[in-house]
Scaffold this active site. Structure first.
Site, mmCIF file in Angstrom:
data_model
loop_
_atom_site.group_PDB
_atom_site.id
_atom_site.type_symbol
_atom_site.label_atom_id
_atom_site.label_comp_id
_atom_site.label_asym_id
_atom_site.label_seq_id
_atom_site.Cartn_x
_atom_site.Cartn_y
_atom_site.Cartn_z
ATOM 1 N N ASP A 186 93.138 10.873 40.051
ATOM 2 C CA ASP A 186 91.739 10.897 39.625
ATOM 3 C C ASP A 186 91.598 11.631 38.286
ATOM 4 O O ASP A 186 92.201 12.689 38.090
ATOM 5 C CB ASP A 186 90.953 11.655 40.715
ATOM 6 C CG ASP A 186 89.454 11.583 40.543
ATOM 7 O OD1 ASP A 186 88.907 10.475 40.645
ATOM 8 O OD2 ASP A 186 88.828 12.635 40.311
ATOM 9 N N GLU A 206 94.137 7.135 36.666
ATOM 10 C CA GLU A 206 92.762 6.754 36.342
ATOM 11 C C GLU A 206 92.391 7.501 35.066
ATOM 12 O O GLU A 206 91.883 8.615 35.102
ATOM 13 C CB GLU A 206 91.784 7.120 37.470
ATOM 14 C CG GLU A 206 90.376 6.575 37.218
ATOM 15 C CD GLU A 206 89.236 7.566 37.460
ATOM 16 O OE1 GLU A 206 88.087 7.123 37.525
ATOM 17 O OE2 GLU A 206 89.477 8.783 37.551
HETATM 18 C C1 GLC Z 1 86.768 9.606 39.393
HETATM 19 C C2 GLC Z 1 86.329 8.942 40.679
HETATM 20 C C3 GLC Z 1 84.860 9.137 40.843
HETATM 21 C C4 GLC Z 1 84.556 10.617 40.896
HETATM 22 C C5 GLC Z 1 85.103 11.319 39.659
HETATM 23 C C6 GLC Z 1 85.118 12.806 39.838
HETATM 24 O O1 GLC Z 1 86.276 8.982 38.296
HETATM 25 O O2 GLC Z 1 86.705 7.597 40.668
HETATM 26 O O3 GLC Z 1 84.374 8.492 41.987
HETATM 27 O O4 GLC Z 1 83.183 10.818 40.961
HETATM 28 O O5 GLC Z 1 86.433 10.960 39.413
HETATM 29 O O6 GLC Z 1 86.113 13.168 40.755
#
Ligand code: GLC
Length: 583
Positions: A223, A300
């Site tokens: 994440d 991500e």
């Molecule tokens: C990422 C997740 C999202 C979350 C954010 C903070 O982007 O996909 O859902 O709110 O991180 O952890």
């Protein structure tokens, strides 16, 4: 018409990506299905999905023909950001079950031939994490505060935040404590950012990786993978970052260029994509290599341009990174063509697979986005007062976009429910909303609840089969009945059967490890056309029908392919077809 109906054999080709070997590591061509545990299936009846519910429904995923499952967080959490605020990285939240339930789910998945990757949330913890509680109790100047980013304020009595950074969910990125110190949170105030310069933080996350690897997980989705390291001194930066596409609304007077010089980052500001973050991936890569079976990480990282993103998938870092540029291209032929070409360019250069994604738990589902009047629009949520998508057009384009995506070499991500053609809940009453982005923007952004509505499994049951009690944590729109799994299973041409057929053909034709050549006579204008192994893929994003090659034989199509007066095959608007290349 774009061709004189040349035979498939005489079409000119421009090579973009050469085929790989069919026996490559699983993550090079895997189709990975994202399970959002709250909304997949509820076994307990409390209205929130759980691990036992997932286990009971894994057959659906094996039947669908995906290779792996990614689970969004199910760890102990006060759920201030739907579990992306983790209070204990080694425990299952009672909402979702127990560690035994996790082991049972993993075992069942592996028996069905499905790999499982879990979410790792390293940029921030929950404010209920034991480290944050210790930091609050220990007070300013304590060692316990060193694990987070606590700072004194500016101005008279330190009443101003330490810098001008904005939270991605809206409002300032700093919160002040009664003792006068401020702490940084790039997201909600209940998600304090960790200090990744601290050796204990680094050691702790390596240990968390080992905890889940020892239990048998096949990998991790990381994440906010570009966020852990911040520029030294946390310099001011006047930009605002929004989810997925990175920087938005930076005015020409903002000091972006200067910040870039200072931080060496791309155009993301001093909180993102700092060079130092790569050392963390190298360390994690070394941990993964100590295990058997090709464990993998997917980053991500909302990083632009794609050449910066490719740095996360160098051979000693993560195995994959999400390709959000593809998602952001929308239903736009020039943008799609560009992103496909440049994605292979940058990833091939570092030997990494390219990934593809159209929907996830943070964006309006593609079946709804593509039904908006601007097919590249990406609102953060759609509410009652907003333009409502054209449901039929959105679904038609979504199916076409999916067939285009699933024919591309590399690895593809599916978000739960897209195999049903599910739209967002776009008329959700605001009283149900839970996304912190809705509250932190004072409702200016509707937020992400609309794409997180519980799945419909059976049209005739309470909660459409999601929960035995009929309770659901977000209400399901009545229209979901028509999308239920049991309304589509075995129905020729249904979205579910189209996904299943596409995944089967993708596998049997070796498309995931295949190559990509643009088909010169067909590709261009509103038509995106390429060859991958023995399959020709033609997507018509325009409004006029397109004539297909004279000897074309249809393998699969997102709509019925028609014949014109002379018997030639014609691809209608907003549709994609897979053709068998002539001998
Ligand atoms: C990422 C997740 C999202 C979350 C954010 C903070 O982007 O996909 O859902 O709110 O991180 O952890």
């Amino acid at each position: 018409m774009t061709t004189d109906a040349l035979p498939t054999t005489s079409l000119g080709r421009a090579l973009v990506h050469a085929p790989g070997t069919p026996d490559a590591a699983w993550w090079r061509d895997a189709v990975i299905y994202q399970v959002y545990p709250r909304s997949f299936a509820d076994a307990s009846g409390d209205g929130i999905g759980d691990l036992a519910g997932i286990t009971a429904r894994l057959d659906h995923l094996a039947d669908l023909g995906v290779d792996a499952v990614w689970l969004s967080p199910f760890y102990r959490s006060p759920q201030a950001d739907a579990g992306y605020d983790v209070a204990d990285y080694r425990q299952v939240d009672p909402l979702f079950g127990t560690l035994d339930d996790f082991d049972a789910m993993l075992d069942r998945a592996h028996r069905l031939g499905l790999r499982v990757i879990v979410d790792l949330v390293p940029n921030h913890t929950s404010d209920e994490h034991v480290w944050f509680a210790e930091a609050l109790a220990a007070g300013p100047g304590s060692a316990a505060r060193e694990r987070y980013l606590f700072r004194a304020g500016r101005g008279v009595d330190g009443a101003e935040p330490p810098n001008n950074w904005q939270s991605i969910f809206g409002g300032p990125a700093w919160t002040r404590l009664p003792d006068g110190e401020w702490y940084l949170h790039l997201f909600d105030s209940r998600q304090p950012d960790l200090n990744w310069e601290h050796p204990e933080v680094r050691a702790e996350f390596e240990d968390v990786l080992r905890f889940w690897l020892d239990r048998g997980v096949d990998g991790f989705r990381v994440d906010v993978a570009h966020g852990m390291v911040k520029a030294p001194g946390l310099p001011d930066w006047a930009g605002h970052v929004s989810m997925i596409e990175g920087v938005d609304d930076v005015s020409p007077t903002d000091p972006v260029d200067r910040a870039d010089e200072v931080t060496g980052s791309g155009n993301q500001g001093p909180m993102f994509d700092q060079d130092g973050v790569h050392e963390i991936y190298r360390a994690w890569n070394r941990v993964l290599r100590q295990y058997d079976g090709d464990r993998a990480m997917v980053a991500e990282a909302w990083v632009e341009p794609l050449s910066r993103l490719a740095r996360y998938v160098r051979s000693d870092e993560a195995q994959q990174a999400f390709n959000f540029a593809f998602l952001a291209a929308g239903w736009d032929p020039a943008a799609l063509r560009d992103v496909v070409t440049s994605s292979y360019g940058v990833n091939d250069a570092v030997g990494a697979p390219t990934t593809w994604v159209l929907s996830n738990h943070d964006v309006v589902r593609h079946a709804s986005r593509f039904g908006l009047s601007t097919p590249t629009a990406r609102p953060n949520g759609i509410g009652r007062a907003d333009e409502q998508p054209d449901e039929a057009l959105g679904l038609r384009r979504a199916r076409a976009a999916t067939l285009l995506m699933l024919a591309l070499p590399g690895s593809a991500y599916l978000y739960q429910g897209e195999e049903l053609g599910l739209p967002d809940h776009t008329t959700l009453d605001d009283t149900y909303r839970q996304d912190p982005a809705f509250f932190r923007t004072g409702g200016a952004e509707r937020g992400r609840d609309g794409c997180r509505v519980p799945l419909p499994w059976s049209a005739g049951e309470p909660a459409f089969g999601f929960s035995p009690s009929g309770v659901t944590w977000l209400p399901q729109p009545a229209a979901y009945a028509a999308y239920a799994v049991d309304a589509q299973r075995g129905v020729p041409g249904s979205t579910l059967e189209t996904y299943r057929a596409a995944l089967a053909a993708r596998r049997s034709e070796g498309l995931g490890t295949g190559g990509l050549e643009w088909l010169e006579e067909l590709d261009g204008g509103d038509v995106v056309a390429f060859r991958n192994r023995d399959v020709l893929v033609v997507a018509n994003l325009g409004s006029a029908p397109v004539e297909l090659p004279a000897d074309a034989a249809v393998l699969l199509a997102s709509v019925d392919v028609e014949r014109d007066a002379t018997g030639g095959l014609v691809l209608p608007a907003d549709a994609t077809v897979w053709l068998r290349a002539g001998a």
